[in-house]
Design a protein around this motif. Structure first.
Motif, short mmCIF file in Angstrom:
data_model
loop_
_atom_site.label_atom_id
_atom_site.label_comp_id
_atom_site.label_asym_id
_atom_site.label_seq_id
_atom_site.Cartn_x
_atom_site.Cartn_y
_atom_site.Cartn_z
N VAL A 53 52.92 18.05 10.79
CA VAL A 53 52.39 19.36 10.37
C VAL A 53 51.12 19.72 11.13
N PHE A 54 50.15 18.82 11.15
CA PHE A 54 48.85 19.11 11.76
C PHE A 54 48.71 18.60 13.19
N GLY A 55 49.61 17.72 13.60
CA GLY A 55 49.56 17.21 14.96
C GLY A 55 49.27 15.73 15.02
N ARG A 56 49.73 15.11 16.11
CA ARG A 56 49.51 13.68 16.29
C ARG A 56 48.01 13.40 16.46
N LYS A 57 47.35 14.27 17.24
CA LYS A 57 45.94 14.05 17.56
C LYS A 57 45.08 14.06 16.32
N TYR A 58 45.23 15.07 15.48
CA TYR A 58 44.33 15.21 14.34
C TYR A 58 44.63 14.18 13.24
N PRO A 106 44.45 16.29 24.85
CA PRO A 106 45.03 17.35 24.02
C PRO A 106 46.14 16.78 23.15
N ASP A 107 46.69 17.59 22.26
CA ASP A 107 47.78 17.09 21.44
C ASP A 107 49.07 17.02 22.25
N SER A 108 50.05 16.33 21.71
CA SER A 108 51.31 16.08 22.39
C SER A 108 52.05 17.38 22.72
N PRO A 109 52.54 17.54 23.96
CA PRO A 109 53.33 18.74 24.30
C PRO A 109 54.61 18.83 23.48
N GLY A 110 55.20 17.67 23.17
CA GLY A 110 56.40 17.67 22.34
C GLY A 110 56.12 18.23 20.95
N PHE A 111 54.96 17.87 20.39
CA PHE A 111 54.60 18.41 19.07
C PHE A 111 54.43 19.92 19.13
N TYR A 112 53.73 20.41 20.15
CA TYR A 112 53.51 21.86 20.26
C TYR A 112 54.84 22.61 20.37
N LEU A 113 55.76 22.09 21.18
CA LEU A 113 57.00 22.82 21.43
C LEU A 113 57.99 22.71 20.28
N VAL A 114 58.16 21.49 19.77
CA VAL A 114 59.20 21.26 18.75
C VAL A 114 58.70 21.60 17.35
N ASP A 144 55.27 26.45 20.07
CA ASP A 144 54.18 27.06 20.86
C ASP A 144 54.30 26.57 22.29
N GLU A 145 55.06 27.31 23.12
CA GLU A 145 55.28 26.90 24.50
C GLU A 145 54.00 26.98 25.33
N THR A 146 53.14 27.96 25.02
CA THR A 146 51.90 28.10 25.77
C THR A 146 51.02 26.87 25.64
N SER A 147 50.81 26.40 24.41
CA SER A 147 50.00 25.20 24.20
C SER A 147 50.67 23.96 24.79
N ALA A 148 52.01 23.89 24.71
CA ALA A 148 52.72 22.77 25.31
C ALA A 148 52.48 22.72 26.82
N LYS A 149 52.50 23.90 27.47
CA LYS A 149 52.25 23.94 28.91
C LYS A 149 50.81 23.54 29.24
N GLU A 150 49.87 23.99 28.42
CA GLU A 150 48.47 23.60 28.65
C GLU A 150 48.30 22.09 28.55
N LEU A 204 64.37 6.31 18.71
CA LEU A 204 65.54 6.80 17.98
C LEU A 204 65.20 8.00 17.09
N ALA A 205 63.97 8.08 16.61
CA ALA A 205 63.57 9.17 15.72
C ALA A 205 63.41 10.46 16.51
N PRO A 206 63.95 11.58 16.03
CA PRO A 206 63.77 12.85 16.73
C PRO A 206 62.31 13.33 16.65
N THR A 207 61.90 14.08 17.64
CA THR A 207 60.52 14.57 17.69
C THR A 207 60.16 15.33 16.43
N SER A 208 61.10 16.11 15.91
CA SER A 208 60.83 16.95 14.74
C SER A 208 60.56 16.14 13.48
N HIS A 209 61.02 14.89 13.45
CA HIS A 209 60.88 14.05 12.25
C HIS A 209 60.21 12.71 12.54
#
Length: 577
Positions: free
Chosen positions: A166-171, A277-285, A289-295, A456-461
């Motif tokens: 929900v809040f991100g891997r980083k935080y 920065p936070d994980s691009p996979g987290f931002y996109l999936v 937020d594709e913009t933050s994923a690209k950053e 094995l775990a999907p990025t979304s979960h």
């Protein structure tokens, strides 16, 4: 091979960029392109993140050294007839520890000796919280509770998995690190054992929150070819912290300074999390937020000195759901997609078994130290370091599934060999040697389940599933120390057979899971289902993001999961699965 196809895709994308063509790539393909040869700066950040495990193991073993009770290091006060009479002329160092405890604590309804009246600790200025708060004899259970309450905190902290999604891997990781740092200084000022227990529980929650968060955070920035080595390094630092613990316990004479040491170990990983920065996979999936994923990917390219132009890439993920989903909706996926639920259940059992065996097998360690308390911890710590180094190669070149299943089965066989009543001349008993071999492979399995579950775990979960599995290991960790009671109150051979059966079942169940070597990590629960069932009909009510040729429509209900019909030719689902 999947890895070869990914290389071709990266080359195609590079040619497209040269002529100004917008290419389609997943975040994993971009990471493989920009970080295939990590720079020294990226390597330092990885090492900094991995070093968190040294904090974790050092803190986990802290009660053993910060609260050490030297039952054979005390002396009678000459005016105490009770103490002098009980002890007699025998030197404490010549006694078995059980006899020294009987003298100090009394037996057959004798009253325990009183510190300051009957005896004084003879520890040459060493300070432990057990001595400061009189946690011996009738209050010894409070000392054991300082260890157990931390594991209960781990169990509750396993629920933090949803924070990462929900809040991100980083935080999630950053909150855990900061709470750990501050909490250690609160523990340092503890006025009583009751106060200490409350904040030790908070320490356990924060540790688990940071541990899973940093691991997922690190892995989602790691190229697929480096993931096994990153996992091996992460687990190796657990052994490093484990080795530090008895050495620091021996040379640092105050339990408060040991807490300061643990706080210092938290600083490097915290700084690394702050820098990245936070994980691009987290931002996109998770955030869509594709913009933050690209950053985030641009930062990764910058720190690795890559010339890859992310602006000429359209990021896509296989089977992605376009709208944000609530916590309850993501939980519903475990019902809608039973394959993901079954894989999670099997992995949770594997984590539970390895947690139970790891923490329940400590009853053999003292047999290798000739009575030296600190060596009894140092020997298995060195064995773990070897296990974490050696496990990396079979996980990389043989595969996750077969390697982990073998680790469990070898451990199971070792526990059965321990039943042989024989002694190696001039060495140790078969039981002792077999137990050390078994515990080494248990440690290797503990290190391997991290990367296997994360892949094995999907990025979304991924955050939820890592939390669920870690909860299983903490249930095992809470139950494991009780194995010593099974040995004394029930049967040592029976306990070893129980260990062997559990390890064997875990190895057998592991063979039901798919291997993750050379396969891109799944992004959603739908993709987990699709990989198991191929192009079979998706579960009713599922929503799958259709790639470019499908104009971002949803494929619902009666639609087949067939990405070959709705994706660009060079980036089809078959190429990445």
């Amino acid at each position: 091979m999947t890895e070869d196809i990914n290389k071709d895709q990266i080359q195609l994308s590079a040619r497209d960029q040269n002529v100004g063509v917008i290419a389609e790539m997943t975040t994993e393909q971009v990471i493989n392109a920009v970080a295939a040869r990590p720079s020294w700066k990226m390597a330092l950040l990885w090492i900094g993140l991995m070093s968190f495990m040294a904090t974790a193991s050092n803190g986990s073993y802290y009660p053993a050294f910060g609260g050490y009770l030297p039952y054979k290091q005390w002396k009678c006060i000459s005016t105490s007839d009770t103490c002098v009479t009980r002890k007699g002329s025998t030197l404490l160092e010549d006694m078995a520890q059980e006899d020294a405890i009987d003298i100090l604590c009394g037996k057959d309804k004798e009253e325990p000796l009183q510190e300051g009246t009957d005896f004084l600790w003879d520890v040459d200025g060493r300070s432990t919280f057990s001595i400061d708060w009189d946690l011996h004899c009738g209050r010894y259970w409070l000392f054991t509770l300082t260890g157990s309450v931390g594991y209960f905190g781990h169990l509750v902290g396993s629920l933090c998995g949803n924070l990462y999604d929900v809040f991100g891997r980083k935080y999630g990781a950053l909150i855990g690190c900061l709470v750990l740092f501050v909490n250690n200084f609160v523990l340092l000022a503890s006025p009583s054992v009751e106060f200490f227990l409350v904040f030790r529980f908070i320490w356990g929650m924060a540790l688990m929150c940071a541990m899973d968060g940093i691991f997922v955070f690190m892995l989602e920035f790691t190229p697929s070819t480096w993931r096994t080595f990153a996992n091996g390094g992460y687990q190796f630092f657990w052994a490093v912290g484990y080795i530090i613990s008895p050495l620091a316990g021996y040379y640092v004479t105050s339990w408060k300074w040991l807490l300061v040491l643990n706080s210092c170990l938290v600083i490097p990983p915290t700084v690394c999390v702050l820098i990245m920065p936070d994980s691009p996979g987290f931002y996109l999936v998770n955030r869509k937020d594709e913009t933050s994923a690209k950053e985030s990917l641009k930062w990764l390219g910058w720190i690795n000195n890559s010339n890859f132009n992310i602006d000429n890439v359209n990021l896509r993920e296989e089977g992605i759901v376009t709208e944000k989903r609530s916590f309850l909706e993501t939980l519903q996926d475990f019902v809608t997609y039973p394959e993901m639920a079954l894989q999670t259940a099997i992995q949770s059992f594997m984590w539970l078994v390895v947690g139970f065996l790891y923490y329940g097998f400590t009853f053999t360690w003292g047999n290798f130290s000739d009575g030296n308390y600190y060596l009894s911890y140092l020997y298995p710590a060195l064995a773990e370091a070897v296990a974490y180094v050696l496990m990396t190669f079979p996980l990389t070149y043989i595969g996750r599934k077969l390697t982990l299943s073998s680790f469990y089965c070898i451990a199971s066989a070792s526990f059965l060999f321990a039943l042989i009543p024989s002694t190696i001349p001039g060495f140790i008993s078969v039981e002792q040697l077999s137990c050390l071999v078994g515990s080494t492979f248990v440690s290797a399995a503990f290190g391997g389940v991290y990367i296997y579950t994360a892949e094995l775990a999907p990025t979304s979960h991924r955050g939820k599933i890592m939390g669920i599995c870690h909860m299983g290991s903490q249930i095992g960790a809470v139950c494991g120390p009780q194995a010593s009671l099974l040995i004394t109150e029930w049967s040592k051979p029976g306990t070893l057979i129980l260990f062997a059966v559990l390890a064997g079942l875990a190895g057998l169940f592991c063979m039901r899971l798919p291997d993750s070597k050379g396969v891109s990590v799944p992004d959603t629960a739908q993709e987990v289902h699709a990989r198991k069932h191929g192009k079979k009909k998706m579960p009713e009510g599922s929503k799958v993001y259709a790639n470019n040729n499908c104009n971002s429509n949803h494929v619902n209900n009666n639609s087949n999961y067939d990405n070959n019909n709705c994706s660009s030719p060079q980036f089809s689902a078959e190429n990445t699965v």
